[in-house]
Every structure is written in C-alpha cells, then in structure tokens.
Scaffold this motif. Structure first.
Motif, PDB file in Angstrom:
ATOM      1  N   HIS A  98      32.916  31.333  44.802  1.00 42.74           N
ATOM      2  CA  HIS A  98      33.499  32.670  44.718  1.00 42.74           C
ATOM      3  C   HIS A  98      35.017  32.566  44.548  1.00 42.74           C
ATOM      4  O   HIS A  98      35.618  31.534  44.839  1.00 42.74           O
ATOM      5  N   SER A 115      38.516  35.012  45.792  1.00 44.15           N
ATOM      6  CA  SER A 115      38.820  36.085  46.749  1.00 44.15           C
ATOM      7  C   SER A 115      39.148  37.404  46.055  1.00 44.15           C
ATOM      8  O   SER A 115      39.322  38.415  46.719  1.00 44.15           O
ATOM      9  N   TYR A 131      32.352  33.565  54.015  1.00 44.54           N
ATOM     10  CA  TYR A 131      32.240  32.278  53.329  1.00 44.54           C
ATOM     11  C   TYR A 131      32.280  31.142  54.347  1.00 44.54           C
ATOM     12  O   TYR A 131      32.901  31.261  55.398  1.00 44.54           O
ATOM     13  N   TYR A 135      37.052  28.126  52.565  1.00 52.62           N
ATOM     14  CA  TYR A 135      38.073  28.867  51.808  1.00 52.62           C
ATOM     15  C   TYR A 135      39.108  27.859  51.347  1.00 52.62           C
ATOM     16  O   TYR A 135      39.611  27.065  52.152  1.00 52.62           O
ATOM     17  N   HIS A 150      28.120  36.480  51.859  1.00 47.73           N
ATOM     18  CA  HIS A 150      28.913  36.334  50.638  1.00 47.73           C
ATOM     19  C   HIS A 150      28.151  36.637  49.359  1.00 47.73           C
ATOM     20  O   HIS A 150      28.763  36.874  48.325  1.00 47.73           O
ATOM     21  N   CYS A 162      34.859  29.864  48.707  1.00 54.64           N
ATOM     22  CA  CYS A 162      35.739  30.816  48.038  1.00 54.64           C
ATOM     23  C   CYS A 162      37.101  30.177  47.802  1.00 54.64           C
ATOM     24  O   CYS A 162      37.623  29.486  48.668  1.00 54.64           O
ATOM     25  N   CYS A 165      33.532  37.146  39.301  1.00 46.99           N
ATOM     26  CA  CYS A 165      33.682  36.086  40.298  1.00 46.99           C
ATOM     27  C   CYS A 165      32.741  34.910  40.035  1.00 46.99           C
ATOM     28  O   CYS A 165      31.545  35.137  39.896  1.00 46.99           O
ATOM     29  N   PRO A 166      33.245  33.717  39.906  1.00 51.14           N
ATOM     30  CA  PRO A 166      34.533  33.184  40.282  1.00 51.14           C
ATOM     31  C   PRO A 166      35.545  33.018  39.151  1.00 51.14           C
ATOM     32  O   PRO A 166      36.478  32.222  39.273  1.00 51.14           O
TER      33      PRO A 166
END
Length: 146
Positions: free
Chosen positions: A10, A12, A39, A42, A61, A73, A137-138
């Motif tokens: 992903h 943000s 998530y 990160y 998520h 993410c 996303c992403p």
C-alpha cells in the motif's frame, strides 16, 4: 499462528512534499475507527521500516483480505498536487525489497500484490486493468517489481 498467504503493498496516499509519520498514520487510522495502525509495516521516506502491528494480529488494510494477509505501507503515493504518483525514494524501494524478501522466507507460499490488484475484475477478462482499480494504491506495478 494464523495462516498468511498474501502480502499486500500500500501507499499512505499522502503528498510527497509532506512528512507523514507513523504517529500521524496511527491518529488517522484511529479516527477511522481502527484499533491502531492497520498495516503490519510502515516504510518512511528515509527507508526506516517501522513495525506497526504484530503479524499475529489480523490487519485492517484490505477489506475482505485482512484475515490471511500482511499489510505493508510506504509513506507517500501522491505528488505535491495530490495526484497519484510513485513517490518512493531509493531508500523506500530498497527497504521494501528487503522486507518482502525476508517475509517470503517465513511465508514462502505468499502471493505479493498491490492493494489496487485486489479490485474487482469488472469486465471478467481475468485481468485487473487501470480503469477497474478502486484506488491507485500503491501507485506502482507490484507484479513487475516483486
């Protein structure tokens, strides 16, 4: 231990010209009613990998896929004007590769995909095409990079 068969990447969905710390991410997720960050990992712009949820805990998520997945993410995903863009830094790209490779050692049968790749195949041709994405996303093609 839960069964994990999917690693979902992903972004943000935050602007590349602004920092979005893990504390800000947590506040945003709590405002949405989550019990902490949804998530499991990160990745900040400087490449730091933050563990934000134990893998043993089901994530929040990707609706319909959380029970058997790990969510990763990266900070960013929008240009300075707020449009979807692959904003990953070289550090983020490196950290993402390292993290995914490490997770695949522990979960070798996992499929790795982007959140957008879980969009419904509206025309039924077996491929999720850009016009079918629920979100960008992403903001990069996971299948060609992972």
């Amino acid at each position: 231990m839960r069964i994990v068969n999917l690693i979902i990447l992903h972004c943000s969905a935050t602007r590349e010209d602004r920092d979005f710390t893990e504390q800000l991410l947590e506040a945003a997720h709590r405002r949405r009613g989550f019990n902490g960050i949804g998530y499991h990992y990160y990745i900040r712009k400087n490449g730091d990998i933050k563990t934000t949820r134990p893998i043993e805990r089901i994530g929040a998520h990707a609706k319909g896929y959380n029970a058997n997945s790990i969510g990763i993410c990266y900070e960013g995903g929008l240009d300075a004007a707020g449009k979807p863009k692959d904003t990953r830094t070289l550090w983020q790209k490196h950290s993402l590769q390292v993290l995914v490779k490490a997770l695949l050692m522990d979960y070798p049968d996992c499929r790795v995909c982007g959140h957008r790749d879980l969009s419904p195949d509206l025309n039924g041709d077996g491929e999720i095409e850009p016009e079918e994405w629920i979100k960008a996303c992403p903001c990069f093609d996971v299948s060609t990079e992972m």
